[in-house]
Scaffold this motif. Structure first.
Motif, mmCIF file in Angstrom:
data_model
loop_
_atom_site.group_PDB
_atom_site.id
_atom_site.type_symbol
_atom_site.label_atom_id
_atom_site.label_comp_id
_atom_site.label_asym_id
_atom_site.label_seq_id
_atom_site.Cartn_x
_atom_site.Cartn_y
_atom_site.Cartn_z
ATOM 1 N N LEU A 225 4.271 -6.560 9.081
ATOM 2 C CA LEU A 225 4.406 -6.735 7.635
ATOM 3 C C LEU A 225 3.570 -7.926 7.181
ATOM 4 N N THR A 226 2.724 -7.704 6.209
ATOM 5 C CA THR A 226 2.032 -8.796 5.525
ATOM 6 C C THR A 226 2.333 -8.585 4.035
ATOM 7 N N PRO A 227 1.976 -9.533 3.169
ATOM 8 C CA PRO A 227 2.360 -9.339 1.752
ATOM 9 C C PRO A 227 1.815 -8.037 1.164
ATOM 10 N N ASP A 228 0.639 -7.612 1.574
ATOM 11 C CA ASP A 228 0.024 -6.441 0.949
ATOM 12 C C ASP A 228 0.065 -5.173 1.764
ATOM 13 N N ALA A 229 0.587 -5.219 2.957
ATOM 14 C CA ALA A 229 0.557 -3.996 3.773
ATOM 15 C C ALA A 229 1.697 -3.955 4.782
ATOM 16 N N ILE A 230 2.034 -2.715 5.123
ATOM 17 C CA ILE A 230 2.941 -2.500 6.255
ATOM 18 C C ILE A 230 2.251 -1.511 7.170
ATOM 19 N N GLN A 231 2.051 -1.878 8.406
ATOM 20 C CA GLN A 231 1.478 -0.929 9.371
ATOM 21 C C GLN A 231 2.473 -0.722 10.501
ATOM 22 N N VAL A 232 2.786 0.548 10.745
ATOM 23 C CA VAL A 232 3.740 0.862 11.818
ATOM 24 C C VAL A 232 2.973 1.392 13.020
ATOM 25 N N TYR A 233 3.435 1.033 14.208
ATOM 26 C CA TYR A 233 2.812 1.483 15.466
ATOM 27 C C TYR A 233 3.861 2.184 16.319
ATOM 28 N N ASP A 234 3.429 3.194 17.092
ATOM 29 C CA ASP A 234 4.368 3.830 18.025
ATOM 30 C C ASP A 234 4.474 2.991 19.284
ATOM 31 N N CYS A 235 5.264 3.477 20.250
ATOM 32 C CA CYS A 235 5.541 2.622 21.406
ATOM 33 C C CYS A 235 4.300 2.392 22.276
ATOM 34 N N SER A 236 3.245 3.218 22.104
ATOM 35 C CA SER A 236 2.035 2.926 22.875
ATOM 36 C C SER A 236 1.027 2.115 22.078
ATOM 37 N N GLY A 237 1.426 1.681 20.903
ATOM 38 C CA GLY A 237 0.547 0.812 20.130
ATOM 39 C C GLY A 237 -0.406 1.554 19.204
ATOM 40 N N HIS A 238 -0.235 2.873 19.039
ATOM 41 C CA HIS A 238 -1.105 3.610 18.123
ATOM 42 C C HIS A 238 -0.565 3.527 16.706
ATOM 43 N N PRO A 239 -1.441 3.255 15.727
ATOM 44 C CA PRO A 239 -0.956 3.202 14.340
ATOM 45 C C PRO A 239 -0.429 4.566 13.901
ATOM 46 N N ILE A 240 0.687 4.580 13.165
ATOM 47 C CA ILE A 240 1.216 5.855 12.669
ATOM 48 C C ILE A 240 1.522 5.724 11.178
ATOM 49 N N THR A 241 1.553 6.872 10.499
ATOM 50 C CA THR A 241 1.857 6.857 9.069
ATOM 51 C C THR A 241 3.312 7.252 8.887
ATOM 52 N N LYS A 242 4.032 6.455 8.109
ATOM 53 C CA LYS A 242 5.465 6.730 7.922
ATOM 54 C C LYS A 242 5.718 7.150 6.477
ATOM 55 N N LYS A 243 6.747 7.943 6.321
ATOM 56 C CA LYS A 243 7.142 8.395 4.986
ATOM 57 C C LYS A 243 7.889 7.256 4.271
ATOM 58 N N ILE A 244 7.620 7.100 2.989
ATOM 59 C CA ILE A 244 8.400 6.130 2.210
ATOM 60 C C ILE A 244 9.556 6.881 1.558
ATOM 61 N N SER A 245 10.789 6.449 1.829
ATOM 62 C CA SER A 245 11.967 7.118 1.255
ATOM 63 C C SER A 245 12.470 6.310 0.070
ATOM 64 N N ARG A 246 13.132 6.992 -0.827
ATOM 65 C CA ARG A 246 13.682 6.349 -2.017
ATOM 66 C C ARG A 246 15.148 5.995 -1.738
ATOM 67 N N ILE A 247 15.516 4.740 -1.982
ATOM 68 C CA ILE A 247 16.929 4.357 -1.799
ATOM 69 C C ILE A 247 17.683 4.770 -3.061
ATOM 70 N N THR A 248 18.711 5.582 -2.905
ATOM 71 C CA THR A 248 19.416 6.061 -4.103
ATOM 72 C C THR A 248 20.687 5.258 -4.381
ATOM 73 N N TRP A 249 21.060 4.355 -3.469
ATOM 74 C CA TRP A 249 22.306 3.608 -3.683
ATOM 75 C C TRP A 249 22.211 2.733 -4.922
ATOM 76 N N ASP A 250 23.275 2.763 -5.664
ATOM 77 C CA ASP A 250 23.384 2.035 -6.901
ATOM 78 C C ASP A 250 23.696 0.560 -6.585
ATOM 79 N N ILE A 251 22.904 -0.346 -7.160
ATOM 80 C CA ILE A 251 23.111 -1.773 -6.835
ATOM 81 C C ILE A 251 24.511 -2.244 -7.249
ATOM 82 N N GLN A 252 25.005 -1.710 -8.386
ATOM 83 C CA GLN A 252 26.344 -2.130 -8.821
ATOM 84 C C GLN A 252 27.423 -1.698 -7.846
ATOM 85 N N ALA A 253 27.136 -0.582 -7.163
ATOM 86 C CA ALA A 253 28.131 -0.099 -6.201
ATOM 87 C C ALA A 253 28.324 -1.103 -5.072
#
Ligand code: G6P
Length: 605
Positions: free
Chosen positions: A215-243
């Motif tokens: 993680l850096t301020p402008d990027a997130i790069q994920v790697y698999d266990c052998s060190g290869h860069p992979i693309t991950k899906k961004i999910s939407r958090i639906t939990w309500d903050i007030q909850a």
């Protein structure tokens, strides 16, 4: 149990980390700490006890400037809860600091190896080996050193690591411990769960086991266990903050008790269409199932104990309930004809995960009933039904338990219909009752205004017995657990018929006995037990329907439950017992939302 957070961006990290840790307080902890990278150094601040102490020590984070950092709440496993054992832990050369959630099982041998190589240990923790391993493997490439160190670890770990040579970078690694990345704009975050992220972003990346993220301020790069860069899906958090906030209640637990009618409504409503129960994505071949095993820990296990009666009665399939911590080592008789039902609010309970994996290995299909979306159990199960209870913050579960039980009811009716073990009339009758459960739970909340008074009468008792038979016994188990975990009163549940085989010897003058009498097939029998304990001086608080005059005249005190068919009653019957535990704990001045020694999410064995 242990929470980790991290930040990299343009704001001062410490206040962000303190806020994140505050959101994770509910998981349970006994010490906490922060590390922030600044001017080529890592400043670390740690305290025993609450985050309020850390806020005070760091003047709300102002004393440790810097825009990249990690934080931790620790629930002691290896070594007492002391400032020294608190995380973050630093390497001997001061270049690295690490926070860790989980347990390193091979830490003893690693520690010996590192000691031999001259590394100095400050703490008694298993975690400290990680940071020294990173220092040992570091040759100018931060990520490579972390990958090499992780490869040496056996056990469970979610790690957050900072390095003075990469002052705007945070590395995280996940193996069998929860870890979620928060994707911001010009800043990025990580945390053990989404409650610490929703104040900043609703975009999340769920890491899988073996993955590392940079993680850096402008990027997130994920790697698999052998060190290869992979693309991950961004999910939407639906939990309500007030909850995840108290909303005017004194405690999260009270708020969550009161929310139950709504939570159970949310569990049921989307699953009933045109007078039929529809369980999307659950296409189990039920004709192939010759037994059902329910496994879980704590209250989730007790939800299984209650649900067992309904499934067995309606589906005519043998059901056993097994504690996950026992099942995992029991060499269980499980094969491809077994349906495993796994209950977990958090979806991260270590024993439950292990039991599930063991049963899947033996051929069983696993149906998970889980609250936290994207959690380990939800992802590893063959089928998942979410409880849709919303965030549960109080350590003692309430809506987590009742929504789990509600899903078991839905499953029981659904499976009975699919198997042909229920006729159309009975299906319709029970479905109508099922739909009325939120209303009946509300009635159970409304019809007991005397519970705070009862709490005043009973709160000083050194012990309490909860008795019942059949489904009432299952509710007694959970009622007693609620009482002991938040009020610290020794409370035990007994099958009422077993009293004569030992427990009755413990009845003394004034001993409170909470007698559950809502299952009409066994009420008369439990009433005989009430007479027996009263004859020996017990003070009986009965839990029953209002129209049961006999019990009202027998008992010293009453808690009322609206009349509900015994097969679906436990979910309503538990509600006033939760309230009783709450008010007794309040009378005793206990820390209701964060009881001592307990953790919300038990991510280690
Ligand atoms: C802890 C919690 C309990 C919970 C149990 C199982 O002991 O304090 O409230 O019932 O873990 O947790 P799970 O998340 O698997 O339902």
């Amino acid at each position: 149990m242990c929470g980790i957070v991290g930040y990299t961006g343009t704001q001062n990290a410490a206040p962000v980390l303190l806020d994140g840790l505050t959101k994770l307080e509910y998981r349970g902890y006994d010490s906490c700490g922060l590390a922030v990278v600044h001017d080529g150094c890592i400043a670390i601040s740690k305290v025993t006890g609450r985050i309020a102490n850390l806020r005070e020590k760091t003047e709300d984070g102002r004393l440790i400037p810097g825009v990249t950092g990690i934080g931790h709440t620790r629930w002691a496993t290896h070594g007492a809860p002391t400032d020294v054992n608190a995380h973050p832990h630093a390497s001997n050369d001061g270049k690295f600091a690490v926070v860790h959630n989980g347990i390193i099982e091979n830490y003893m041998e690693l520690r010996e190896e590192l000691l031999r190589k001259g590394y100095r240990f400050e703490s008694e923790t298993d975690t400290e080996v990680i940071v020294h391993l990173i220092e040992m493997y570091y040759a100018g490439d931060f990520r490579r050193a972390v990958m090499k160190a992780s490869a040496r670890l056996v056990g469970s770990y979610a790690l957050g690591i900072v390095c003075t040579d990469a002052p705007d970078t945070v590395l995280v690694v996940r193996e069998a411990s929860p870890l979620i990345l928060g994707v911001g704009v010009g800043e990025n975050f990580f945390a053990s769960d989404v409650t610490a992220l929703v104040a900043h972003t609703r975009n999340a990346i769920y890491l899988e086991d073996g993955e590392l993220a940079e993680l850096t301020p402008d990027a997130i790069q994920v790697y698999d266990c052998s060190g290869h860069p992979i693309t991950k899906k961004i999910s939407r958090i639906t939990w309500d903050i007030q909850a995840a906030e108290k909303g005017g209640y004194d405690h999260f637990m009270l708020k969550e008790i009161m929310e139950q009618p709504r939570a159970v409504e949310a569990t049921i409503t989307p699953r009933i269409r045109n007078g039929e129960i529809v369980l999307d994505d659950v296409n189990i071949d039920l004709d192939n199932v010759n037994k059902i095993v329910i496994t879980a820990c704590g209250s989730a296990y007790y939800a299984g104990c209650a649900g067992k009666y309904t499934i067995e009665k309606l589906c005519r399939i043998p059901v056993t309930t097994e504690l996950a911590s026992e099942l995992r080592y029991a060499d269980p008789l499980i094969d491809e004809h077994t349906l495993l039902i796994v209950l977990s609010q958090s979806g991260e309970t270590a024993d439950t995960i292990a039991a599930m994996k063991e049963c899947q290995r033996r051929g069983a299909k696993a149906l998970a009933i889980v609250n936290v979306v994207g959690s380990t159990i939800a992802k590893a199960a063959d089928y998942t039904l979410y409880t849709w209870a919303g965030p549960e913050i109080a350590v003692a579960t309430t809506k987590g338990y009742t929504t789990q039980l509600t899903v078991l009811y839905l499953f029981a009716l659904y499976a009975a219909k699919a198997l042909g073990t229920i006729d159309a009339k009975e299906y319709k009758r029970l479905l109508t009752i099922l739909r009325s459960l939120p209303k009946q739970m509300q009635a159970a909340l409304d019809m007991n205004p005397a519970i705070p008074e009862l709490a005043k009468k009973y709160h000083g008792s050194p012990s309490m017995f909860f008795i019942g038979r059949n489904t009432d016994y299952a509710v007694a188990l959970e009622g007693a657990l609620k009482m002991k975990e938040i009020s610290y009163i020794h409370a035990e549940s007994y099958a009422a018929g077993e009293l004569k085989h030992g427990t009755i010897a413990l009845i003394y003058e004034g001993q409170p006995v909470i007698a559950l009498c809502c299952n009409d097939t066994v009420t008369e029998k439990t009433m005989s037990n009430i007479v027996e304990v009263k004859a020996r001086g017990a003070e009986v608080l009965a839990v029953a329907f209002k129209d049961n005059g006999k019990i009202v005249s027998l008992a010293d005190d009453m808690i009322f439950v609206p009349k509900v068919d015994r097969l679906l009653c436990p979910v309503v019957e538990i509600v006033p017992l939760q309230l009783l535990a709450y008010h007794v704990a309040k009378e005793n001045g206990c820390d209701i939302d964060k009881p001592k020694n307990l953790a919300k999410s038990v991510t280690v064995e």
